[in-house]
Design an enzyme around this catalytic site. Structure first.
Site, PDB file in Angstrom:
ATOM      1  N   LYS A  24       1.248  -1.624  -0.047  1.00  0.00           N
ATOM      2  CA  LYS A  24       0.045  -0.429   0.289  1.00  0.00           C
ATOM      3  C   LYS A  24       1.002   1.548   0.122  1.00  0.00           C
ATOM      4  CE  LYS A  24      -2.895   0.998   3.580  1.00  0.00           C
ATOM      5  NZ  LYS A  24      -2.852   2.256   4.153  1.00  0.00           N
ATOM      6  N   SER A  25       2.026   1.425   0.982  1.00  0.00           N
ATOM      7  CA  SER A  25       2.665   2.547   0.655  1.00  0.00           C
ATOM      8  C   SER A  25       3.151   2.668   0.026  1.00  0.00           C
ATOM      9  CB  SER A  25       3.822   2.221   2.438  1.00  0.00           C
ATOM     10  OG  SER A  25       3.359   2.537   3.396  1.00  0.00           O
ATOM     11  N   ARG A 124      -8.172  12.975  12.557  1.00  0.00           N
ATOM     12  CA  ARG A 124      -6.969  11.943  12.419  1.00  0.00           C
ATOM     13  C   ARG A 124      -6.034  13.647  13.225  1.00  0.00           C
ATOM     14  NH1 ARG A 124      -5.493   6.940   8.672  1.00  0.00           N
ATOM     15  NH2 ARG A 124      -3.484   6.862   9.976  1.00  0.00           N
ATOM     16  N   SER A 169       7.460   9.475  12.161  1.00  0.00           N
ATOM     17  CA  SER A 169       6.301   9.142  11.556  1.00  0.00           C
ATOM     18  C   SER A 169       6.820   9.705  10.176  1.00  0.00           C
ATOM     19  CB  SER A 169       4.985  10.454  12.042  1.00  0.00           C
ATOM     20  OG  SER A 169       4.141  10.775  10.375  1.00  0.00           O
ATOM     21  N   GLN A 171       5.362   9.421   7.196  1.00  0.00           N
ATOM     22  CA  GLN A 171       4.085  10.250   6.309  1.00  0.00           C
ATOM     23  C   GLN A 171       4.510  11.974   6.408  1.00  0.00           C
ATOM     24  OE1 GLN A 171      -0.210   9.439   8.101  1.00  0.00           O
ATOM     25  NE2 GLN A 171       0.155   7.166   6.934  1.00  0.00           N
ATOM     26  N   ASP A 317       1.601  -1.422  12.230  1.00  0.00           N
ATOM     27  CA  ASP A 317       0.723  -1.548  11.809  1.00  0.00           C
ATOM     28  C   ASP A 317       0.361  -3.076  11.973  1.00  0.00           C
ATOM     29  OD1 ASP A 317       0.007   1.197  10.395  1.00  0.00           O
ATOM     30  OD2 ASP A 317       0.585   0.578   8.456  1.00  0.00           O
ATOM     31  N   LYS A 344      -4.407   6.238  14.477  1.00  0.00           N
ATOM     32  CA  LYS A 344      -4.734   5.530  13.429  1.00  0.00           C
ATOM     33  C   LYS A 344      -6.252   5.811  13.069  1.00  0.00           C
ATOM     34  CE  LYS A 344      -0.420   4.850  13.051  1.00  0.00           C
ATOM     35  NZ  LYS A 344       0.844   5.163  12.335  1.00  0.00           N
ATOM     36  N   ARG A 348      -6.263   1.887  17.384  1.00  0.00           N
ATOM     37  CA  ARG A 348      -6.256   1.208  17.648  1.00  0.00           C
ATOM     38  C   ARG A 348      -5.722  -0.249  19.312  1.00  0.00           C
ATOM     39  NH1 ARG A 348      -3.241   0.796  11.153  1.00  0.00           N
ATOM     40  NH2 ARG A 348      -4.858   0.847  10.690  1.00  0.00           N
ATOM     41  N   ARG A 390      -7.707  -2.884   9.532  1.00  0.00           N
ATOM     42  CA  ARG A 390      -6.485  -3.643  10.587  1.00  0.00           C
ATOM     43  C   ARG A 390      -7.110  -4.641  11.548  1.00  0.00           C
ATOM     44  NH1 ARG A 390      -2.326  -3.512   6.370  1.00  0.00           N
ATOM     45  NH2 ARG A 390      -1.467  -1.084   6.317  1.00  0.00           N
TER      46      ARG A 390
HETATM   47  O1  SPQ Z   1      -2.795   5.803   5.294  1.00  0.00           O
HETATM   48  P1  SPQ Z   1      -3.209   5.419   6.796  1.00  0.00           P
HETATM   49  O2  SPQ Z   1      -4.447   5.495   6.999  1.00  0.00           O
HETATM   50  O3  SPQ Z   1      -2.269   6.172   8.209  1.00  0.00           O
HETATM   51  O4  SPQ Z   1      -2.966   3.829   6.769  1.00  0.00           O
HETATM   52  C1  SPQ Z   1      -1.510   2.821   7.871  1.00  0.00           C
HETATM   53  C2  SPQ Z   1      -2.235   1.758   7.943  1.00  0.00           C
HETATM   54  O5  SPQ Z   1      -2.461   0.868   8.982  1.00  0.00           O
HETATM   55  O6  SPQ Z   1      -2.655   1.070   6.812  1.00  0.00           O
HETATM   56  C3  SPQ Z   1      -2.024   3.138   9.442  1.00  0.00           C
HETATM   57  F1  SPQ Z   1      -2.989   4.172   9.948  1.00  0.00           F
HETATM   58  O7  SPQ Z   1      -0.359   2.478   7.405  1.00  0.00           O
HETATM   59  C4  SPQ Z   1       0.150   3.933   7.898  1.00  0.00           C
HETATM   60  C5  SPQ Z   1       1.509   3.885   9.282  1.00  0.00           C
HETATM   61  O8  SPQ Z   1       0.820   3.575  10.316  1.00  0.00           O
HETATM   62  C6  SPQ Z   1       1.343   4.100   6.294  1.00  0.00           C
HETATM   63  C7  SPQ Z   1       2.616   5.054   6.214  1.00  0.00           C
HETATM   64  C8  SPQ Z   1       2.486   5.195   4.667  1.00  0.00           C
HETATM   65  O9  SPQ Z   1       2.962   4.950   3.435  1.00  0.00           O
HETATM   66  O10 SPQ Z   1       3.912   6.511   5.105  1.00  0.00           O
HETATM   67  C9  SPQ Z   1       3.284   5.429   7.376  1.00  0.00           C
HETATM   68  C10 SPQ Z   1       2.572   4.984   8.829  1.00  0.00           C
HETATM   69  O11 SPQ Z   1       1.991   6.104   9.337  1.00  0.00           O
HETATM   70  P2  SPQ Z   1       3.377   6.907  10.422  1.00  0.00           P
HETATM   71  O12 SPQ Z   1       2.041   7.980  11.286  1.00  0.00           O
HETATM   72  O13 SPQ Z   1       3.508   6.066  11.185  1.00  0.00           O
HETATM   73  O14 SPQ Z   1       3.644   7.673   9.342  1.00  0.00           O
END
Ligand code: SPQ
Length: 431
Positions: A24-25, A124, A169, A171, A317, A344, A348, A390
């Site tokens: 997905k990422s 969020r 993070s 993201q 995750d 999340k 969770r 999840r």
């Molecule tokens: O996209 P989303 O909704 O945040 O998805 C999740 C998941 O469980 O699929 C978290 F809820 O994954 C994130 C992950 O937790 C995907 C991600 C990325 O692709 O960069 C990074 C992680 O989040 P973060 O906030 O730790 O950067």
């Protein structure tokens, strides 16, 4: 979203081979980089889950031509200038990754856009991205001073910053990197703990420059990227559900080929090994810049362990399904330093503790994680995904070993990351 499913326990164990869908990422990032690069990007094994479809839809609204042909996603990019002011609101659905990375891209674009998402996205936290992007010079507003969607973004000329991430993070890091690629000067990001580095790898794959050493990332600004072909590996976060299923179900063996093994994502393998699981990782190779391999897990005698510190970002995750795993391990498992789980798709910690308790688990929430005592037999009950993919998949895996059927409410949340999850799961049931 009312989608209830009756799930029956397995009688004779699980056996088979599952090729889990694309990561997905990486799928999100491939669409984003294809949209800001010049030329034709072709994506193979793209994850057609709802979250990644939201990313495609946002970039189409930003004027990018994206189509699906012969199971490939084809993007015609014209560089940064190819992105145009959208006449419609950008709807990110349930996807935190789309929201935050898109904010970074829009920060340097000279136009106005509005981002909305579903009820979960509306809760969020976004200030973690809004604040650094404002420091770069972008104008962002939203509910509660820019903490929550809907968000309004007016991008333009931006200046490089030096920024220490307050939370581990990927993201937030990626949003600043994506803005930094467009800024005047070199943006520096200091990461307190290593998080997934797919964005950094993909910049290099698209011909860009980024330096990363000892937690310090440097992004030169005003970069142009070149289109390329992307092969998305299988998602280790999806594979984790089947690894746990095999480990906790008597008489089982599951093989998972073509799974992404990026070192920033493989905390689940470390946990399974430390708990004493029968697990093999073979045929490791590098596909483009991402390591890939085959994972086989068999029925295992498990022991409780402590999971904390630097390991958490590498399995964040997977923690809901690790909590299930721990209910079938002898002794106590303690999960610490995981307060990020509270922000999340749902909280969770609350979701998994509440739902696993309904099935008979001995589990309690702590401020920053959970404590689980095992090994506990699980029984039937009506449980709920809380609208979180999840949590839904974890409960479906739990139902394999319950003494009676489980009713899973709101099971369609699973389509966010794994639309063929139930077909793959049932293909493993031995007759
Ligand atoms: O996209 P989303 O909704 O945040 O998805 C999740 C998941 O469980 O699929 C978290 F809820 O994954 C994130 C992950 O937790 C995907 C991600 C990325 O692709 O960069 C990074 C992680 O989040 P973060 O906030 O730790 O950067």
């Amino acid at each position: 979203m009312q989608s209830d499913k009756i799930l029956n326990p397995v009688k004779n164990g699980l056996c088979g081979v599952i090729e889990v869908p694309g990561d997905k990422s990486i799928s999100h990032r491939a669409v984003m980089f294809g949209s800001i690069a010049s030329g034709k990007t072709i994506i193979h094994n793209f994850l057609k889950g709802e979250d990644c479809i939201s990313t495609v839809s946002c970039f189409k609204k930003l004027g990018i031509k994206i189509e699906e042909k012969n199971n490939q996603i084809i993007i015609e990019g014209s560089g940064w200038e190819g992105l145009k002011e959208p006449s419609e609101i950008l709807d990110v659905g349930n996807s935190g990754t789309t929201t935050r990375l898109l904010m970074g891209i829009l920060a340097g674009r000279p136009f106005h856009s509005i981002i909305i998402g579903d009820d979960s996205i509306a809760k969020r936290p976004m200030k973690r991205v809004t604040e650094p992007l404002r420091k770069l010079g972008c104008t962002i507003d939203g509910r509660d001073g820019g903490e929550y969607t809907p968000l309004s973004i007016r991008g333009g000329e931006i200046e490089a910053i030096s920024y220490t991430l307050p939370v581990a993070s990927a993201q937030v890091k990626s949003a600043i990197i994506l803005a930094g690629l467009q800024a005047n000067g070199v943006t520096t990001i200091i990461e307190p703990m290593k998080t997934r580095d797919h964005t950094e790898k993909m910049i290099r794959q698209f011909g860009g420059t980024i330096h990363s050493e000892d937690g310090v990332i440097k992004v030169p600004g005003k970069q142009s990227l070149m289109a390329t072909e992307v092969y998305v590996p299988g998602d280790i976060s999806s594979a984790a559900f089947f690894m746990v299923a095999a480990a906790i179900t008597p008489n089982s063996s599951i093989k998972l080929p073509n799974v992404g093994l990026n070192p920033t994502r493989i905390g689940i393998l470390d946990v399974l090994k430390r708990m004493g699981a029968c697990i093999k990782v073979e045929e490791i190779r590098t596909s483009q810049m991402e390591p890939v391999g085959t994972i086989t897990v068999e029925t295992s005698e498990l022991e409780g362990i402590e999971i904390s510190g630097d390991l958490i970002p590498a399995l964040i995750d997977e923690l809901p399904v690790i909590a299930l795993l721990a209910t079938q391990a002898k002794g106590t498992t303690i999960i610490r330093d995981a307060e990020e789980l509270k922000v999340k798709e749902t909280n969770r910690i609350d979701a998994i503790v509440n739902e696993l308790k309904k099935l008979g688990a001995d589990i309690e929430a702590t401020e920053d994680g959970m404590i689980i005592h095992g090994k506990t037999p699980l029984h039937g009950a009506t449980v709920d995904s809380w609208g979180d993919h999840r949590i839904g998949m974890t409960l479906a895996i739990a139902s394999i070993i319950t003494s009676e059927s489980v009713v899973l409410n709101h099971s369609s949340a699973i389509n966010v990351s794994y639309p063929s999850f139930f077909d793959d799961l049932y293909s493993l049931f031995k007759l």
